[in-house]
Motif scaffolding. Structure first.
Motif, PDB file in Angstrom:
ATOM      1  N   ASP A   1       0.825  -1.215   0.000  1.00  0.00           N
ATOM      2  CA  ASP A   1       0.000   0.000   0.000  1.00  0.00           C
ATOM      3  C   ASP A   1       0.855   1.259   0.000  1.00  0.00           C
ATOM      4  O   ASP A   1       1.793   1.360   0.776  1.00  0.00           O
ATOM      5  N   ARG A   2       0.517   2.229  -0.877  1.00  0.00           N
ATOM      6  CA  ARG A   2       1.137   3.563  -0.784  1.00  0.00           C
ATOM      7  C   ARG A   2       0.482   4.273   0.391  1.00  0.00           C
ATOM      8  O   ARG A   2      -0.695   4.021   0.737  1.00  0.00           O
ATOM      9  N   CYS A   3       1.212   5.168   1.008  1.00  0.00           N
ATOM     10  CA  CYS A   3       0.638   5.845   2.164  1.00  0.00           C
ATOM     11  C   CYS A   3       1.161   7.280   2.283  1.00  0.00           C
ATOM     12  O   CYS A   3       2.117   7.659   1.608  1.00  0.00           O
ATOM     13  N   TRP A   4       0.518   8.062   3.119  1.00  0.00           N
ATOM     14  CA  TRP A   4       1.036   9.365   3.539  1.00  0.00           C
ATOM     15  C   TRP A   4       1.099   9.330   5.054  1.00  0.00           C
ATOM     16  O   TRP A   4       0.370   8.556   5.673  1.00  0.00           O
ATOM     17  N   VAL A   5       1.972  10.122   5.637  1.00  0.00           N
ATOM     18  CA  VAL A   5       2.054  10.060   7.095  1.00  0.00           C
ATOM     19  C   VAL A   5       1.224  11.184   7.706  1.00  0.00           C
ATOM     20  O   VAL A   5       1.316  12.335   7.294  1.00  0.00           O
ATOM     21  N   ALA A   6       0.378  10.817   8.658  1.00  0.00           N
ATOM     22  CA  ALA A   6      -0.449  11.818   9.344  1.00  0.00           C
ATOM     23  C   ALA A   6       0.293  12.270  10.593  1.00  0.00           C
ATOM     24  O   ALA A   6       0.803  11.440  11.358  1.00  0.00           O
ATOM     25  N   LEU A   7       0.342  13.582  10.773  1.00  0.00           N
ATOM     26  CA  LEU A   7       0.961  14.126  11.976  1.00  0.00           C
ATOM     27  C   LEU A   7       0.043  13.848  13.157  1.00  0.00           C
ATOM     28  O   LEU A   7      -1.133  14.234  13.139  1.00  0.00           O
ATOM     29  N   VAL A   8       0.543  13.165  14.184  1.00  0.00           N
ATOM     30  CA  VAL A   8      -0.305  12.884  15.350  1.00  0.00           C
ATOM     31  C   VAL A   8       0.131  13.633  16.597  1.00  0.00           C
ATOM     32  O   VAL A   8      -0.644  13.821  17.523  1.00  0.00           O
ATOM     33  N   ARG A   9       1.388  14.071  16.616  1.00  0.00           N
ATOM     34  CA  ARG A   9       1.845  14.758  17.842  1.00  0.00           C
ATOM     35  C   ARG A   9       3.081  15.608  17.563  1.00  0.00           C
ATOM     36  O   ARG A   9       3.970  15.200  16.814  1.00  0.00           O
TER      37      ARG A   9
END
Ligand SMILES: CCCCCCCC(=O)SCCNC(=O)CCNC(=O)[C@H](O)C(C)(C)COP(=O)(O)OP(=O)(O)OC[C@H]1O[C@@H](n2cnc3c(N)ncnc32)[C@H](O)[C@@H]1OP(=O)(O)O
Length: 383
Positions: free
Chosen positions: A96-104
């Motif tokens: 799977d291609r993905c993007w990283v979500a900022l969580v903190r």
């Protein structure tokens, strides 16, 4: 000007091999080869994973009317650098291609003011990976290119989580990085455990209610009360605010939060103000394109020369606001009032009304004293 930073091909191979072994996936993909070429040319310092550096000259629209660059602009650049390095790293495996979500974003301090005309260099490096999250440490250096003077303006640590491009609710595994030595890995693991505990402890803040901003006719007339300076920004999320997956960038949200906190503190003290620090920010829920976000700030605590502003971000669909309104982000910003020579000024005391304001003031005071003690301890350690 954006410049991709160095990752030696040897280090990249090492990262690839470890990641492949851990994930049992086939490799390398074509996109991976391309990104490795972009990263080539690094030295031995690159062994800890991918790095990047972004540089940009600061413009008048990045600054307040006195020429100080907004803290929100720096936060946005920090998030962008972390997002690129994290997304690149999490796409080094097939699948799977993905993007990283900022969580903190961990507590961060603005160490020196940055001014229009200076060049800001933001360097980001992945420093720890857990199963589903990664830590990126970022340094911000401001350079006066006329004199060559450089100053460390900010240091930050951000946590990201890879979300599948096919289904943003599906969290993917993070390819592990290789560490320079076992101590580095152990230090990273301790930071990871510590933020997990802290997140758990501050969960109650999610429920914190904010009264709606008063109508101008019935706004409290008395200066220096909490109600007098409480302020809100309402923003309709458009395409330019969003990732390729139509979710708002964390940097966009942090910029809005900094703006509101700045308005609150300027209303309270009526002087030039700057962001001094931001307590840890957790991004609890995503905000989608087309949502209306309401960013509200209010003073919680005032010391002799600083102001703490609580900022809450609520999101809702444009057409069904009351039905689906939810808390997406919350944080505490600290601002300082400055005189014309950029020296800190005393802040007018806060006039507290009611038990809730008193409780928030006491909590703010405890955070202030804790932060001050930590700063002093850090200073002593450096001497
Ligand atoms: C080129 C540019 C690329 C794009 C970059 C874009 C970057 C952005 O700005 S993204 C936009 C802003 N961020 C968001 O909207 C995210 C909002 N948050 C969410 O949607 C949710 O928190 C979500 C889905 C990411 C995680 O959901 P949650 O229910 O917490 O998942 P959960 O299964 O409990 O945890 C998954 C992992 O995330 C970690 N995690 C979750 N929340 C946090 C947090 N606040 N801080 C640190 N780590 C966290 C957990 O520790 C866990 O990792 P591990 O298993 O290794 O311990």
């Amino acid at each position: 000007m954006h410049r991709s930073g160095p990752l030696s091909s040897k280090a990249a191979d090492e990262v690839d091999r470890t990641a492949a072994a851990a994930m049992g996936k086939q490799r390398p993909s074509q996109s991976q080869q391309v990104s490795r070429e972009v990263c080539s040319g690094g030295g031995p310092e690159c062994q800890q994973g991918s790095k990047i550096q972004l540089s940009r000259v600061m413009r008048p629209d990045d600054a307040n009317i006195k020429g100080n660059i907004h803290g929100g602009i720096i936060l946005k650049m920090i998030e962008e650098a972390g997002g690129i390095v994290g997304t690149r790293h999490c796409n080094t495996l097939n699948g799977d291609r993905c993007w990283v979500a900022l969580v903190r974003v961990e507590k961060t301090e603005f160490l020196f003011p940055v001014f229009i005309g200076e060049v800001v260099h933001v360097s980001a490096e992945i420093t720890y990976t857990s199963k589903h999250s990664l830590e990126v440490q970022v340094k911000v250096v401001a350079e006066n290119i006329l004199t060559g003077t450089k100053k460390l303006a900010n240091k930050a640590a951000l946590w990201y989580v890879p979300c599948s491009l096919q289904n943003a609710d599906k969290i993917l595994e993070v390819p592990p990085i290789t560490y320079a030595n076992a101590e580095r890995e152990e230090e990273g693991r301790k930071r990871y455990e510590a933020q997990k505990i802290e997140r758990h402890e501050t969960k109650a803040r999610l429920e914190e209610a904010m009264p709606p901003p008063p109508n101008p006719e019935d706004a409290p007339k008395e200066r220096h009360t909490v109600g007098f300076s409480q302020s809100s920004l309402i923003h309709l999320v458009g395409p330019s605010d969003c990732t390729i997956d139509d979710y708002v960038y964390g940097g966009v949200t942090m910029k809005l939060m900094d703006e509101v906190a700045g308005i609150v503190s300027a209303r309270h003290c009526n002087t030039n103000i700057v962001t001094a620090s931001v307590d840890a920010i957790n991004f609890h829920r995503k905000i989608r394109k087309g949502c209306v976000v309401t960013v509200t700030g209010r003073l919680t605590f005032v010391s002799n020369k600083s102001m703490e502003i609580e900022v809450l971000v609520d999101a809702a669909s444009l057409v069904n606001e009351e039905k689906g309104r939810y808390r997406a982000v919350s944080a505490f910003f600290t601002f300082i009032s400055l005189d014309k020579d950029n020296k800190p000024l005393p802040v007018p005391p806060l006039k507290i009304e009611g038990e809730d304001e008193q409780r928030r003031f006491e909590e703010g005071k405890a955070r202030y004293l804790q932060n001050k003690a930590k700063r002093l301890a850090d200073k002593e350690r450096q001497q």
